[in-house]
Design an enzyme around this catalytic site. Structure first.
Site, PDB file in Angstrom:
ATOM      1  N   ASP A 169       0.210   1.874   8.359  1.00 15.72           N
ATOM      2  CA  ASP A 169      -0.401   1.148   9.478  1.00 15.72           C
ATOM      3  C   ASP A 169       0.420   1.239  10.769  1.00 15.72           C
ATOM      4  O   ASP A 169      -0.099   0.977  11.848  1.00 15.72           O
ATOM      5  CB  ASP A 169      -0.576  -0.333   9.111  1.00 15.72           C
ATOM      6  CG  ASP A 169      -1.649  -0.537   8.059  1.00 15.72           C
ATOM      7  OD1 ASP A 169      -2.179   0.471   7.563  1.00 15.72           O
ATOM      8  OD2 ASP A 169      -1.958  -1.698   7.737  1.00 15.72           O
ATOM      9  N   GLY A 218       0.810  -1.222   0.000  1.00 15.53           N
ATOM     10  CA  GLY A 218       0.000   0.000   0.000  1.00 15.53           C
ATOM     11  C   GLY A 218       0.842   1.270   0.000  1.00 15.53           C
ATOM     12  O   GLY A 218       1.951   1.292   0.532  1.00 15.53           O
ATOM     13  N   LYS A 225       8.242   0.721   5.365  1.00  9.81           N
ATOM     14  CA  LYS A 225       7.142   1.594   4.948  1.00  9.81           C
ATOM     15  C   LYS A 225       5.811   1.006   5.400  1.00  9.81           C
ATOM     16  O   LYS A 225       5.639  -0.207   5.362  1.00  9.81           O
ATOM     17  CB  LYS A 225       7.160   1.678   3.419  1.00  9.81           C
ATOM     18  CG  LYS A 225       5.919   2.188   2.781  1.00  9.81           C
ATOM     19  CD  LYS A 225       5.227   1.218   1.804  1.00  9.81           C
ATOM     20  CE  LYS A 225       4.593   0.009   2.392  1.00  9.81           C
ATOM     21  NZ  LYS A 225       3.616  -0.681   1.570  1.00  9.81           N
ATOM     22  N   THR A 226       4.903   1.754   5.877  1.00 12.72           N
ATOM     23  CA  THR A 226       3.478   1.446   5.956  1.00 12.72           C
ATOM     24  C   THR A 226       2.773   2.477   6.834  1.00 12.72           C
ATOM     25  O   THR A 226       3.264   2.808   7.926  1.00 12.72           O
ATOM     26  CB  THR A 226       3.120   0.038   6.474  1.00 12.72           C
ATOM     27  OG1 THR A 226       1.703  -0.056   6.579  1.00 12.72           O
ATOM     28  CG2 THR A 226       3.720  -0.332   7.833  1.00 12.72           C
ATOM     29  N   ARG A 277       1.396  -5.822  -5.135  1.00 10.57           N
ATOM     30  CA  ARG A 277       1.469  -6.695  -3.960  1.00 10.57           C
ATOM     31  C   ARG A 277       2.060  -8.077  -4.272  1.00 10.57           C
ATOM     32  O   ARG A 277       2.017  -8.966  -3.442  1.00 10.57           O
ATOM     33  CB  ARG A 277       0.082  -6.833  -3.322  1.00 10.57           C
ATOM     34  CG  ARG A 277      -0.418  -5.541  -2.646  1.00 10.57           C
ATOM     35  CD  ARG A 277      -1.536  -5.809  -1.658  1.00 10.57           C
ATOM     36  NE  ARG A 277      -2.047  -4.574  -1.066  1.00 10.57           N
ATOM     37  CZ  ARG A 277      -1.543  -3.994   0.025  1.00 10.57           C
ATOM     38  NH1 ARG A 277      -0.511  -4.536   0.636  1.00 10.57           N
ATOM     39  NH2 ARG A 277      -2.074  -2.870   0.493  1.00 10.57           N
ATOM     40  N   ASP A 322       5.520  -7.877   5.248  1.00 15.84           N
ATOM     41  CA  ASP A 322       5.579  -8.979   4.272  1.00 15.84           C
ATOM     42  C   ASP A 322       6.654  -8.734   3.218  1.00 15.84           C
ATOM     43  O   ASP A 322       7.368  -9.651   2.832  1.00 15.84           O
ATOM     44  CB  ASP A 322       4.229  -9.097   3.528  1.00 15.84           C
ATOM     45  CG  ASP A 322       3.267  -9.980   4.304  1.00 15.84           C
ATOM     46  OD1 ASP A 322       3.708 -10.645   5.265  1.00 15.84           O
ATOM     47  OD2 ASP A 322       2.076  -9.991   3.944  1.00 15.84           O
TER      48      ASP A 322
HETATM   49  P1  FBP Z   1       0.621  -1.998   3.614  1.00 17.75           P
HETATM   50  O1  FBP Z   1       0.659  -2.861   4.820  1.00 17.75           O
HETATM   51  O2  FBP Z   1       0.955  -2.720   2.368  1.00 17.75           O
HETATM   52  O3  FBP Z   1       1.435  -0.756   3.798  1.00 17.75           O
HETATM   53  O4  FBP Z   1      -0.890  -1.524   3.376  1.00 17.75           O
HETATM   54  C1  FBP Z   1      -1.530  -0.608   4.140  1.00 17.75           C
HETATM   55  C2  FBP Z   1      -2.991  -0.466   3.770  1.00 17.75           C
HETATM   56  O5  FBP Z   1      -3.249   0.894   3.472  1.00 17.75           O
HETATM   57  C3  FBP Z   1      -3.912  -0.957   4.883  1.00 17.75           C
HETATM   58  O6  FBP Z   1      -4.111   0.023   5.861  1.00 17.75           O
HETATM   59  C4  FBP Z   1      -5.158  -1.302   4.129  1.00 17.75           C
HETATM   60  O7  FBP Z   1      -5.936  -2.252   4.809  1.00 17.75           O
HETATM   61  C5  FBP Z   1      -4.629  -1.847   2.846  1.00 17.75           C
HETATM   62  O8  FBP Z   1      -3.366  -1.233   2.635  1.00 17.75           O
HETATM   63  C6  FBP Z   1      -5.541  -1.610   1.670  1.00 17.75           C
HETATM   64  O9  FBP Z   1      -5.009  -2.259   0.574  1.00 17.75           O
HETATM   65  P2  FBP Z   1      -5.350  -1.936  -0.932  1.00 17.75           P
HETATM   66  O10 FBP Z   1      -4.539  -0.764  -1.331  1.00 17.75           O
HETATM   67  O11 FBP Z   1      -4.908  -3.157  -1.660  1.00 17.75           O
HETATM   68  O12 FBP Z   1      -6.807  -1.645  -1.015  1.00 17.75           O
END
Ligand code: FBP
Length: 552
Positions: free
Chosen positions: A205, A81, A202-203, A145, A176
């Protein structure tokens, strides 16, 4: 020609502060090797015989003998993400490489790891990078991803790297993706390849944090953007005094974002998944608690309020966790039959007939539209897409039902008008705050130094983040040092674990000690938008999470 706003232009020329240790002439950085306790998990040693047991590295000013003098070609990918600051990581890598040798080359594979497998990339040059400096998004080279895990994928990657003469790959990703970086690094070492693999944390979250990572980049900006929005709603609710707002905030599993936004804005109710799990609360316990608060506030003539709901909440509710596991098993074991059923009703009927009695009763008690979300939305691995379940709407429906019942027997006399929101994508590509602009740039620049030193299987590490950026410490941590074995879909896998909210640590305790006050009063804070220019005390504010983590 593409148009840019004045603020975008001003940000493009903003110069991130580089930590002193990285800012000194590039040939004067010495990797100081510190033999801190390494991972004692022998299973990790077995899986990563070539990259396990390496020391942590801290850069110090000095004379560097090991730095690679010949020109090298480095590749970078975004994985997972979006998070504000991504382009600054790329800019940091680019500037670090060019400062060491102007003939060094940086390319970006397009769309994450799948770009490597399809050999799709673009060359990163000063010209095409300059408009992306200090901007949000991953749109320079996009993200994806895909993970490179199978032997076939790994050998295709090696072949594609050989055809492009790639000396190093820098993976910008979450838990991951950095686990994947460790697997790739081990593979290249085993093949006696000199290709280096480096990860960057990075994230939004905030769950990629541990004793080596204080916070991943992106969390600071995303939580500031959500806090601005929640703060605006706080003021709106205080002005109109007629709505209950249920706001779901992104964060696939951990509740760090919700906790941080709660600490920045002081809403009436903050649901924290990790607390709910620790207290083994059921869905109806949660609903009852909220109803008690609604009634208490209504008795004070306050038929309004704000509730924050973390995206990952439902996975922390034990009975729903069981329902999800039950559904995943059934769907896994009957993929073919379910695929042949035409209508949603037929699918539901088939799946429901296989559920345990408890899970069946639970799913039947949910509003129909929400129950269907448990069946219909699947991720690429076939599992339920928990993040797309509209928990805030589920709560509103259940609360409305119960309040109607209470009202019919004369136990509730207020009015309940609820509005739902989901804030997620709104914050992931925001213009990075000064903190994230500096931090992401330093992480990228630091990654380039690791690569220039021929280091592989490490995470780019920048620490002591509550200090002035000039004083941040830089270096690298072996990825295997952060790994453990976890059961994933019944199989033991080496992973860098997600870190959930610790309900015994300062950030949670700060909320816990204040929550009674915030429930009944309007202690709301509306922090306003991120400030990029001006006095340091408003441009360089760090998150409560980081501040409280460092508080003794
Ligand atoms: P990462 O762990 O890959 O940084 O993703 C964060 C995130 O924004 C989460 O908060 C959310 O649940 C998810 O990605 C949403 O994923 P997508 O972009 O595939 O809809």
């Amino acid at each position: 020609m593409k148009e840019y706003s004045d603020l975008q232009r001003a940000r493009n020329i903003f110069k991130p502060i580089l930590p002193n240790v990285l800012n000194n002439a590039i040939n004067n950085i010495t990797p100081i090797i510190r033999n801190e306790v390494i991972n004692t998990n022998l299973n990790i040693k077995k899986i990563f015989p070539n990259t396990y047991g390496k020391p942590n590295i801290h850069f110090k000013n000095g004379v560097n003998c090991s730095i690679i003098k010949k020109a090298i070609k480095v590749a970078v990918i975004f994985s997972g993400g979006q998070a504000p600051g991504g382009h600054n990581v790329v800019a940091g890598i680019f500037d670090g490489l060019k400062r060491a040798n102007k003939n060094n080359v940086l390319i970006g594979y397009l769309g994450g790891a799948s770009g490597i497998l399809h050999n799709q990339y673009k060359s990163i040059e000063q010209k095409n990078l300059s408009n992306y400096r200090n901007t949000g998004g991953f749109n320079l080279i996009y993200s994806g991803r895909t993970k490179i895990e199978t032997i076939e994928q790994l050998s295709l990657m090696k072949k594609n790297f050989a055809s492009c003469n790639i000396d190093a790959l820098i993976i910008i990703g979450g838990d991951d993706s950095n686990t994947n970086a460790a697997i790739i690094a081990e593979y290249f070492k085993k093949q006696n390849s000199t290709t280096c693999i480096i990860g960057v944390p990075k994230t939004i979250d905030g769950d990629l944090q541990n004793k080596y990572i204080e916070i991943p980049f992106g969390f600071d900006t995303a939580t500031k953007i959500y806090s601005e929005l929640v703060g605006n709603i706080c003021i709106d609710v205080c002005s109109s005094r007629k709505y209950w707002h249920f706001i779901r905030l992104m964060g696939r599993s951990a509740s760090h974002i919700t906790l941080e936004v709660g600490l920045q804005t002081h809403p009436n109710i903050i649901l924290i998944g990790e607390e709910i799990l620790a207290k083994k609360m059921t869905l109806s316990n949660i609903v009852d608690n909220i109803i008690n608060i609604i009634i208490k506030r209504s008795n004070l003539n306050k038929n309004f309020g704000i509730v924050l709901v973390p995206e990952g909440l439902i996975e922390f509710i034990p009975e729903i966790r069981e329902l999800i596991a039950n559904l995943n098993d059934i769907i896994d074991n009957h993929v073919k039959i379910i695929g042949q059923l035409q209508s949603i009703e037929e699918k539901e009927k088939f799946i429901y007939s296989k559920l345990s009695a408890e899970s069946y009763n639970l799913i039947k008690s949910l509003p129909n539209n929400i129950a269907s979300q448990f069946i219909l939305d699947r991720d690429p691995h076939g599992n339920i897409q928990v993040s797309s379940i509209e928990t805030e709407k589920l709560l509103i429906t259940m609360i409305e039902q119960k309040l109607n019942e209470l009202s019919s027997i004369g136990k509730y006399h207020g009015s309940f008008n609820a509005i739902s929101h989901f804030f997620g994508y709104e914050g992931r590509c925001g213009m990075p705050s000064n903190f994230d602009a500096n931090y992401a740039y330093a992480l990228g620049y630091n990654a380039s130094i690791l690569v220039l030193n021929g280091i592989t299987g490490y995470l780019s590490s920048v620490r002591h983040l509550t200090r002035d950026p000039a004083l941040w410490e830089c270096g690298g941590i072996p990825l295997t040092n952060m790994m453990t074995i976890e059961k994933r879909n019944g199989v033991d896998k080496p992973v860098i674990q997600k870190t959930l909210v610790n309900i015994h640590a300062n950030p949670f305790l700060e909320f816990f000690n204040n929550k009674d006050k915030w429930i009944l009063n309007e202690d709301y804070i509306s922090p306003g938008p991120i400030q990029y220019f001006g006095s340091k005390n408003i441009t360089n504010v760090i998150t409560q999470t980081l501040k409280l983590k460092h508080k003794k």
